[in-house]
Design a protein around this motif. Structure first.
Motif, PDB file in Angstrom:
ATOM      1  N   LEU A  43     -16.589-117.242 -48.983  1.00 57.39           N
ATOM      2  CA  LEU A  43     -16.243-115.882 -49.352  1.00 57.39           C
ATOM      3  C   LEU A  43     -16.164-116.082 -47.054  1.00 57.39           C
ATOM      4  O   LEU A  43     -16.794-116.594 -46.542  1.00 57.39           O
ATOM      5  N   ALA A  44     -15.106-115.413 -46.139  1.00 59.97           N
ATOM      6  CA  ALA A  44     -15.303-115.072 -45.243  1.00 59.97           C
ATOM      7  C   ALA A  44     -16.332-114.153 -44.451  1.00 59.97           C
ATOM      8  O   ALA A  44     -16.367-113.472 -45.612  1.00 59.97           O
ATOM      9  N   ALA A  45     -16.831-114.471 -43.160  1.00 62.52           N
ATOM     10  CA  ALA A  45     -17.728-113.244 -42.728  1.00 62.52           C
ATOM     11  C   ALA A  45     -16.817-111.904 -42.181  1.00 62.52           C
ATOM     12  O   ALA A  45     -15.678-111.962 -41.688  1.00 62.52           O
ATOM     13  N   THR A  46     -17.899-111.337 -42.206  1.00 64.16           N
ATOM     14  CA  THR A  46     -17.404-109.914 -41.248  1.00 64.16           C
ATOM     15  C   THR A  46     -17.323-109.709 -39.954  1.00 64.16           C
ATOM     16  O   THR A  46     -18.508-110.805 -39.093  1.00 64.16           O
ATOM     17  N   THR A  47     -16.947-108.870 -39.044  1.00 69.18           N
ATOM     18  CA  THR A  47     -16.597-108.948 -37.636  1.00 69.18           C
ATOM     19  C   THR A  47     -18.258-108.490 -37.621  1.00 69.18           C
ATOM     20  O   THR A  47     -18.131-109.262 -36.580  1.00 69.18           O
ATOM     21  N   ALA A  81     -16.985-121.334 -38.351  1.00 62.93           N
ATOM     22  CA  ALA A  81     -17.726-122.130 -40.009  1.00 62.93           C
ATOM     23  C   ALA A  81     -18.138-120.693 -40.702  1.00 62.93           C
ATOM     24  O   ALA A  81     -17.883-121.066 -41.606  1.00 62.93           O
ATOM     25  N   MET A  82     -18.517-119.923 -39.768  1.00 65.51           N
ATOM     26  CA  MET A  82     -19.180-118.902 -41.037  1.00 65.51           C
ATOM     27  C   MET A  82     -17.619-117.731 -41.669  1.00 65.51           C
ATOM     28  O   MET A  82     -17.365-117.652 -42.254  1.00 65.51           O
ATOM     29  N   LEU A  83     -16.807-117.620 -40.697  1.00 63.29           N
ATOM     30  CA  LEU A  83     -15.237-117.476 -41.123  1.00 63.29           C
ATOM     31  C   LEU A  83     -14.850-118.819 -42.343  1.00 63.29           C
ATOM     32  O   LEU A  83     -13.667-118.311 -42.869  1.00 63.29           O
ATOM     33  N   VAL A 135     -10.714-113.409 -40.685  1.00 62.52           N
ATOM     34  CA  VAL A 135     -11.988-112.355 -40.729  1.00 62.52           C
ATOM     35  C   VAL A 135     -12.013-111.515 -42.513  1.00 62.52           C
ATOM     36  O   VAL A 135     -10.953-110.622 -42.653  1.00 62.52           O
ATOM     37  N   GLU A 136     -12.942-111.495 -42.710  1.00 64.47           N
ATOM     38  CA  GLU A 136     -12.920-110.251 -43.930  1.00 64.47           C
ATOM     39  C   GLU A 136     -13.315-109.858 -43.593  1.00 64.47           C
ATOM     40  O   GLU A 136     -14.131-108.940 -42.888  1.00 64.47           O
TER      41      GLU A 136
END
Length: 233
Positions: A23-27, A58-60, A183-184
């Motif tokens: 899963l991608a990361a949120t803002t 990397a987080m995204l 962004v998720e």
């Protein structure tokens, strides 16, 4: 025979659909204070800012080890002693390029458009200061950044709080060319969650439905594993 082969391949595709993806990361997650860094040495503002940009990328991308990206790891990977940050480089599958800005008010729309395409942010540099920062986003008419300078809060702050670098006096930037990340969506922005079905599907019924033997279903699973590995899942 062809029908049996197609059944095995179909089994592999159906099994692949069950493989969870990162899963991608949120803002909110990419803007946590622990994501941001302070420069370790004088003259490494662009290096620390790049490390922050790579962390957010990397987080995204769904990487769980994003916090291993540091100023030290970036220095070892691509920093050029005596010269600084190169114009093009690669770090763990992330490629970065460099471009110039015209300066003045002309920078404003260019940077707004860039941030719309790059949720990970861009490294903004003003040679006249000189200082580099991570420009994170443009929200509600305000440019925000993360400044690696020690005298600025370790947080996402309006660019007016940065050490000298401003939109109008910036003359260059570094940006990620690959991968494309997004962004998720937060829970409030996501579509409503439907209730779970009352009847759970039985995986073992797949073989019965397709008329496969145990060996053929195993072959289908191996196909799914190979496809998942190829896709990096």
């Amino acid at each position: 025979m062809r029908t049996r082969i197609l059944s095995i391949v179909l089994t592999g595709l159906m099994m692949l659909a069950l493989v969870p993806t990162a899963l991608a990361a949120t803002t909110e997650e990419i803007n946590q204070p622990e994501v941001f860094l302070k420069q370790e040495n004088s003259g490494t503002c662009t290096l620390a800012s790049t490390a922050m940009m790579l962390r957010r990328t990397a987080m995204l991308r769904g990487d769980q080890d994003w916090d291993t990206i540091t100023e030290a790891s970036c220095r070892e990977a691509f920093w050029i002693g005596g010269l600084g940050l190169p114009y093009q480089f690669e770090y763990d599958g992330i490629t970065v390029d460099h471009a110039r800005l015209p300066g003045g008010e002309a920078n404003v729309q260019i940077l707004i458009d860039l941030l719309a395409e790059h949720p990970e942010g861009i490294v903004l540099h003003a040679r006249c200061v000189p200082h580099g920062i991570l420009l994170t986003d443009y929200t509600d008419g305000v440019f925000y950044c993360a400044d690696p300078a020690q005298n600025v809060a370790q947080a996402r702050v309006p660019i007016e709080e940065a050490h000298g670098t401003r939109i109008e006096n910036a003359d260059a930037y570094w940006f990620v060319t690959s991968p494309d990340v997004a962004v998720e969506e937060t829970a409030s922005a996501q579509a409503p969650v439907l209730p779970e079905p009352s009847v759970e599907p039985n995986r073992s019924s797949l073989s019965h439905f397709l008329g496969l033997t145990q060996e053929e279903e195993t072959a289908g699973c191996l196909i799914a594993q190979a496809m998942a590995a190829q896709a990096g899942l």
